[in-house]
Design a protein around this motif. Structure first.
Motif, short mmCIF file in Angstrom:
data_model
loop_
_atom_site.label_atom_id
_atom_site.label_comp_id
_atom_site.label_asym_id
_atom_site.label_seq_id
_atom_site.Cartn_x
_atom_site.Cartn_y
_atom_site.Cartn_z
N ARG A 36 3.15 5.82 -3.02
CA ARG A 36 4.37 6.49 -3.47
C ARG A 36 4.40 6.58 -5.00
O ARG A 36 4.74 7.61 -5.56
N GLN A 37 4.00 5.50 -5.68
CA GLN A 37 3.95 5.51 -7.15
C GLN A 37 2.92 6.52 -7.66
O GLN A 37 3.18 7.22 -8.63
N ILE A 38 1.76 6.57 -7.03
CA ILE A 38 0.75 7.57 -7.42
C ILE A 38 1.35 8.97 -7.31
O ILE A 38 1.26 9.78 -8.23
N GLU A 39 1.97 9.25 -6.19
CA GLU A 39 2.52 10.58 -5.95
C GLU A 39 3.62 10.93 -6.96
O GLU A 39 3.66 12.03 -7.49
N GLU A 40 4.50 9.98 -7.25
CA GLU A 40 5.58 10.25 -8.20
C GLU A 40 5.03 10.52 -9.61
O GLU A 40 5.50 11.41 -10.31
N ASN A 41 4.03 9.75 -10.01
CA ASN A 41 3.45 9.96 -11.34
C ASN A 41 2.68 11.28 -11.41
O ASN A 41 2.73 11.97 -12.43
N LEU A 42 2.00 11.65 -10.34
CA LEU A 42 1.29 12.93 -10.31
C LEU A 42 2.28 14.10 -10.37
O LEU A 42 2.04 15.10 -11.07
N LYS A 43 3.39 13.98 -9.67
CA LYS A 43 4.42 15.04 -9.73
C LYS A 43 4.98 15.17 -11.14
O LYS A 43 5.23 16.29 -11.60
N THR A 44 5.18 14.06 -11.81
CA THR A 44 5.67 14.10 -13.19
C THR A 44 4.68 14.87 -14.07
O THR A 44 5.07 15.74 -14.85
N LEU A 91 0.84 -1.20 0.00
CA LEU A 91 0.00 0.00 0.00
C LEU A 91 0.87 1.25 0.00
O LEU A 91 0.58 2.22 -0.71
N GLU A 92 1.97 1.21 0.74
CA GLU A 92 2.90 2.34 0.75
C GLU A 92 3.52 2.55 -0.64
O GLU A 92 3.62 3.68 -1.12
#
Length: 185
Positions: free
Chosen positions: A87-95, A82-83
């Motif tokens: 983290r993957q969601i956040e990194e892709n959104l930042k991109t 889940l972590e």
């Protein structure tokens, strides 16, 4: 003499107010230009916030966690996955957000070697920012443990360019987040 002093003070106040008003107007104009959605081409684009799209499209944390536990994973492993998911969601959104700021409109998928999604998201496949706005299901992660990342793709980048297209049914080839479970390291 007193009339001249009063007239001079009033003139000075008016000039000061005019200069202050001009300064405020120029500051607002500068801010409006920075957030403007009208491009040099004259095209008006509405950019949907990718975070809102993700909230509406991706399952809630407790739903993902419950699914992971239903697959007989130890709670510590479910927590770690889940972590990773968040983290993957956040990194892709930042991109996406960084590319919005830089006016980059195309992305490609970076798929780790050995990931079965490599068959669907092979090298050279790209998606546009407009596709991501309309179809947020194209924003990784696609399932728990997914390590697929969105990366900026510039017009001058060499290599194969193939658009991500929907299938015959109008849906994109993204897996249901519950279908395939990849164990996170």
């Amino acid at each position: 003499m007193t009339y001249a002093l009063i007239f001079g003070a009033a003139l000075l106040v008016l000039v000061a107010l005019f200069v202050a008003g001009l300064y405020i107007a120029l500051q607002r104009r500068s801010q409006d230009e920075q957030t403007s959605q009208i491009h040099n081409s004259g095209v008006y684009r509405v950019r949907n916030n990718p975070r809102d799209a993700i909230r509406l499209n991706k399952p809630a944390d407790r739903e993902v966690h419950a699914h992971l536990l239903s697959r007989n994973l130890p709670p510590a492993k479910a927590d770690a996955m889940l972590e990773l998911w968040n983290r993957q969601i956040e990194e892709n959104l930042k991109t996406i957000e960084e590319c919005d700021f830089q006016e980059i409109r195309t992305f490609h998928y970076e798929v780790p070697a050995g990931d079965p999604l490599g068959e669907k998201f092979y090298a050279g496949v790209y998606v546009t920012r407009d596709q991501l706005s309309v179809h947020p299901e194209l924003i990784p992660p696609f399932r728990p443990g997914c390590r697929v990342m969105l990366r900026a793709r510039n017009a001058w980048d060499a290599g194969d360019w193939r658009p991500m297209l929907p299938g015959q049914d109008g849906r994109y080839p993204t897996p249901d987040w519950r279908d395939i479970l990849v164990q996170a390291d």
